[in-house]
Design a protein around this motif. Structure first.
Motif, PDB file in Angstrom:
ATOM      1  N   ILE A 232      -0.535   7.258   4.291  1.00  8.93           N
ATOM      2  CA  ILE A 232      -0.202   6.947   5.695  1.00  8.93           C
ATOM      3  C   ILE A 232      -1.484   6.890   6.531  1.00  8.93           C
ATOM      4  O   ILE A 232      -1.667   5.994   7.357  1.00  8.93           O
ATOM      5  CB  ILE A 232       0.799   7.999   6.255  1.00  8.93           C
ATOM      6  CG1 ILE A 232       2.132   7.865   5.514  1.00  8.93           C
ATOM      7  CG2 ILE A 232       0.997   7.825   7.753  1.00  8.93           C
ATOM      8  CD1 ILE A 232       3.071   9.037   5.678  1.00  8.93           C
ATOM      9  N   LEU A 233      -2.387   7.838   6.262  1.00  9.99           N
ATOM     10  CA  LEU A 233      -3.657   7.861   6.993  1.00  9.99           C
ATOM     11  C   LEU A 233      -4.460   6.581   6.744  1.00  9.99           C
ATOM     12  O   LEU A 233      -5.033   6.006   7.671  1.00  9.99           O
ATOM     13  CB  LEU A 233      -4.471   9.086   6.566  1.00  9.99           C
ATOM     14  CG  LEU A 233      -5.828   9.246   7.243  1.00  9.99           C
ATOM     15  CD1 LEU A 233      -5.659   9.580   8.720  1.00  9.99           C
ATOM     16  CD2 LEU A 233      -6.653  10.345   6.560  1.00  9.99           C
TER      17      LEU A 233
ATOM     18  N   LEU B  51       0.838  -1.217   0.000  1.00 10.26           N
ATOM     19  CA  LEU B  51       0.000   0.000   0.000  1.00 10.26           C
ATOM     20  C   LEU B  51       0.864   1.255   0.000  1.00 10.26           C
ATOM     21  O   LEU B  51       0.610   2.203  -0.741  1.00 10.26           O
ATOM     22  CB  LEU B  51      -0.913   0.015   1.229  1.00 10.26           C
ATOM     23  CG  LEU B  51      -2.234  -0.742   1.135  1.00 10.26           C
ATOM     24  CD1 LEU B  51      -2.964  -0.695   2.472  1.00 10.26           C
ATOM     25  CD2 LEU B  51      -3.124  -0.176   0.038  1.00 10.26           C
ATOM     26  N   VAL B  52       1.914   1.209   0.822  1.00 15.77           N
ATOM     27  CA  VAL B  52       2.813   2.371   0.887  1.00 15.77           C
ATOM     28  C   VAL B  52       3.558   2.531  -0.439  1.00 15.77           C
ATOM     29  O   VAL B  52       3.631   3.624  -1.004  1.00 15.77           O
ATOM     30  CB  VAL B  52       3.821   2.203   2.052  1.00 15.77           C
ATOM     31  CG1 VAL B  52       4.874   3.309   2.007  1.00 15.77           C
ATOM     32  CG2 VAL B  52       3.098   2.229   3.379  1.00 15.77           C
ATOM     33  N   GLY B  53       4.069   1.413  -0.942  1.00 10.31           N
ATOM     34  CA  GLY B  53       4.857   1.455  -2.179  1.00 10.31           C
ATOM     35  C   GLY B  53       4.032   1.926  -3.359  1.00 10.31           C
ATOM     36  O   GLY B  53       4.428   2.870  -4.071  1.00 10.31           O
ATOM     37  N   THR B  54       2.878   1.295  -3.568  1.00  6.97           N
ATOM     38  CA  THR B  54       2.033   1.689  -4.699  1.00  6.97           C
ATOM     39  C   THR B  54       1.540   3.127  -4.520  1.00  6.97           C
ATOM     40  O   THR B  54       1.481   3.895  -5.486  1.00  6.97           O
ATOM     41  CB  THR B  54       0.841   0.728  -4.844  1.00  6.97           C
ATOM     42  OG1 THR B  54       1.362  -0.577  -5.051  1.00  6.97           O
ATOM     43  CG2 THR B  54      -0.047   1.087  -6.011  1.00  6.97           C
ATOM     44  N   GLY B  55       1.219   3.468  -3.273  1.00 12.62           N
ATOM     45  CA  GLY B  55       0.772   4.841  -3.000  1.00 12.62           C
ATOM     46  C   GLY B  55       1.862   5.845  -3.327  1.00 12.62           C
ATOM     47  O   GLY B  55       1.606   6.890  -3.943  1.00 12.62           O
ATOM     48  N   PHE B  56       3.085   5.517  -2.945  1.00 12.99           N
ATOM     49  CA  PHE B  56       4.206   6.422  -3.215  1.00 12.99           C
ATOM     50  C   PHE B  56       4.449   6.561  -4.720  1.00 12.99           C
ATOM     51  O   PHE B  56       4.615   7.668  -5.249  1.00 12.99           O
ATOM     52  CB  PHE B  56       5.471   5.904  -2.521  1.00 12.99           C
ATOM     53  CG  PHE B  56       6.676   6.740  -2.808  1.00 12.99           C
ATOM     54  CD1 PHE B  56       6.889   7.936  -2.142  1.00 12.99           C
ATOM     55  CD2 PHE B  56       7.593   6.334  -3.774  1.00 12.99           C
ATOM     56  CE1 PHE B  56       7.998   8.719  -2.438  1.00 12.99           C
ATOM     57  CE2 PHE B  56       8.699   7.113  -4.073  1.00 12.99           C
ATOM     58  CZ  PHE B  56       8.904   8.302  -3.394  1.00 12.99           C
ATOM     59  N   VAL B  57       4.439   5.402  -5.393  1.00 11.04           N
ATOM     60  CA  VAL B  57       4.670   5.387  -6.843  1.00 11.04           C
ATOM     61  C   VAL B  57       3.603   6.224  -7.558  1.00 11.04           C
ATOM     62  O   VAL B  57       3.903   7.043  -8.435  1.00 11.04           O
ATOM     63  CB  VAL B  57       4.646   3.917  -7.345  1.00 11.04           C
ATOM     64  CG1 VAL B  57       4.455   3.841  -8.852  1.00 11.04           C
ATOM     65  CG2 VAL B  57       5.927   3.204  -6.932  1.00 11.04           C
ATOM     66  N   THR B  58       2.351   6.040  -7.152  1.00 11.72           N
ATOM     67  CA  THR B  58       1.245   6.795  -7.773  1.00 11.72           C
ATOM     68  C   THR B  58       1.405   8.291  -7.507  1.00 11.72           C
ATOM     69  O   THR B  58       1.246   9.109  -8.416  1.00 11.72           O
ATOM     70  CB  THR B  58      -0.109   6.313  -7.212  1.00 11.72           C
ATOM     71  OG1 THR B  58      -0.141   4.897  -7.259  1.00 11.72           O
ATOM     72  CG2 THR B  58      -1.265   6.878  -8.003  1.00 11.72           C
TER      73      THR B  58
END
Lengths: 308, 262
Positions: B196-197, B84-91
């Motif tokens: 993060i939220l 979730l963090v990785g895909t969120g960051f990439v997006t």
């Protein structure tokens, strides 16, 4: 017969209670260089963004080649090149890669287009340098290269001289002039420097507080600039009295010189000189001073610093 | 099709030239190595004791016997978080950087639809996320082999591989609201904060028994062993997740297509 390439019909753009652009109607004919002048925040960039379909006007409409501008009308942009404010490029890509991106996004089949525009904008020495390592001036050249890579018929440029040195400004000015004159490219160029734009624009529009307050052919600009006759003499009071006797209104200016705005006086300084000599007060200075373009611009918009 | 090929090429060039891509790959390898380290500590408690705090914490976590079955469970659970963090960051990076780098204004007035640009960005998010998932899983396998865990079989790899792929897929579906927020907020700080939220809320929703109805908790619950009370996904869970994905997707397109680009 003239053809209107760029046209706006009473465009307005409001942001809540802020009127960024208000009821602006203008048209730019084929091969014309339209200098769009205004102070920072006058509405120049908003107008250019409307012309590029980046923002929608609150009311009114804008057209390029009689086609209504809208974000979905992608065909429209095939022949339009643009540069909006400070140009930014992909920082991790080199100059060549940045231009290759735009060659592909514009579907230009000729791969030499990148090299050609690099050569035209004199970016050869920086072709393999990452955009993030370019100077402001070279970033500006890269921005112009992106705008010109497809040899557009319409150019929308927002402050294109930003960051360029005097030689660069001259070079770009000559290039744009040549494009308009010899290739019929229509150029809409915004600036806050009238002196710069007036050197090559064929028509000028002045925008202030969101409103287009004046449009004129640039060859008529000189005639609109105020002229004054400046007079100095050892006895300024006597000089003023002589001039008043001659029927001229001579006022002391901030430099303690006499100023006459009368056209007749400006046309006949020799007569004034003779009268002053005959009156026992020969002039120590007699010159016609013309308001410069920047002063005219500031006066037109009624801004502080302008000659009222 | 030429439009989408060109925009994909452009997006891929930006990624290939950035260091961020390799940084995320290394990050996922590191996380995967940490998972194997937990198993290593479980398997060798004497070394665990010598490692001090690390050993104590790993022992406290009690991931069961140090074998492949539990290791895969740990990897999948880890993926639901780091994915979730990785895909969120990439997006956030792919969409947000156009705004933070101010390059957005150059790609709006081109003879290529903004919709194609958005779609190719999503395609790159998917490809990048798939690569990261693949890297995480393959390195997880390699580290597991290095730790010499017992109970490895082709069946266990296949069964857990499927769960892992499904978890990764569900995570990738959740990239669209992040893209929407990156486009709406015109940058990548806000969407990263949002990611993060969602992580915090996913944990909280699990605690109060609402996990199956909170989209960001769904990937983590997918790999849960059956029998966990209040943690079972149902059809509504998937419908909510798909609706979230679609809302994010069309919201992003709407922002690019209709919103003023000041």
């Amino acid at each position: 017969m003239t053809t209107e390439i760029i046209r706006t019909e009473s465009i307005s753009k409001y942001y809540e209670d802020v009127r960024a652009v208000s009821d602006v109607s203008l048209s730019v004919r084929k091969g014309e260089i339209y200098g769009f002048l205004g102070l920072n925040g006058a509405g120049k960039t908003t107008t250019i963004r409307i012309l590029l379909g980046m923002i929608r006007p609150t009311s009114g409409a804008a057209y390029i080649n009689d086609v209504k501008i809208s974000a979905g009308n992608t065909e429209l942009w095939k022949n339009v090149g643009s540069l909006v404010e400070i140009p930014y490029s992909y920082p991790e890509l080199t100059v060549r890669e940045n231009l290759e991106v735009f060659r592909r996004l514009r579907f230009l089949p000729d791969k030499r287009a990148v090299d050609q525009i690099i050569s035209k904008l004199q970016l050869g020495a920086y072709a393999d340098r990452k955009a993030k390592n370019l100077s402001l001036g070279n970033n500006q050249r890269l921005g112009l290269a992106k705008a010109l890579i497809h040899n557009p018929q319409v150019l929308l440029l927002d402050e294109p001289a930003n960051g360029l040195d005097p030689a660069g400004i001259f070079e770009i000015r000559e290039m744009l002039h040549d494009m308009a004159l010899n290739k019929g490219v229509t150029i809409f160029i915004s600036s806050h420097i009238l002196g710069e734009v007036s050197r090559f624009a064929t028509r000028i529009g002045i925008i202030h507080e969101g409103k287009l307050i004046q449009e004129l052919d640039s060859d008529k600009l000189e005639a609109l600039c105020k002229k004054r006759l400046i007079v100095n003499a050892k006895d300024l009071n006597l000089a003023q009295a002589i001039l008043t006797r001659m029927g001229y209104s001579a006022e002391k200016n901030a430099e303690d010189l006499l100023e006459i705005e009368s056209e007749e006086a400006i046309r006949n300084p020799d007569t004034i000189s003779t009268e002053m000599v005959n009156g026992g007060c020969p002039p120590t200075l007699l010159k016609v001073e013309e308001e410069d373009l920047e002063t005219y611009f500031l006066r037109t918009i009624g801004a502080e610093g302008g000659v009222k | 099709m030429k439009f989408i090929f060109v925009t994909i090429w452009v997006e891929s060039l930006k990624i290939r030239r950035s260091r961020i891509f390799w940084a995320t790959v290394i990050f996922f390898i590191l996380v995967s190595s940490m998972m194997s380290l937990v198993m290593f500590v479980q398997k060798y408690p004497e070394i665990s004791a010598k490692l001090g705090m690390i050993g104590d914490k790993a022992s406290l976590l009690r991931f069961g016997e140090p074998d492949w079955k539990n290791y895969f469970r740990l990897l999948i659970e880890g993926m639901s978080g780091v994915g979730l963090v990785g895909t969120g960051f990439v997006t956030s990076w792919i969409f947000g950087r156009e705004f933070s780098d101010h390059t957005i204004k150059d790609i709006l007035s081109l003879p290529v639809s903004r919709v194609y640009i958005v779609i190719s960005k999503f395609i790159m998010v998917v490809l990048w996320s798939v690569i990261l998932s693949f890297v995480y899983f393959i390195f997880g396998l390699l580290f597991g082999l290095l730790v010499d865990l017992p109970g490895l079989s082709s069946e266990i790899i296949s069964a857990n591989g499927k769960i892992f792929c499904a978890t990764s897929f569900l995570i990738i579906l959740l990239c669209t609201p992040v893209a929407f927020l990156a486009s709406y907020s015109r940058g990548y700080i806000f969407p990263i904060g949002f990611v993060i939220l969602t992580m915090i809320l996913a944990n909280f929703s699990g605690l109060v028994g609402l996990g199956p109805y909170f989209p960001w908790a769904v990937p983590g619950l997918y790999g849960m062993p059956s029998g966990a009370v209040g943690m079972q996904l149902n059809i509504a869970s998937y419908i909510i997740l798909i609706c979230t994905c679609l809302a994010g997707f069309f919201g992003t397109i709407a922002i690019w297509r209709y919103a003023d680009q000041k």
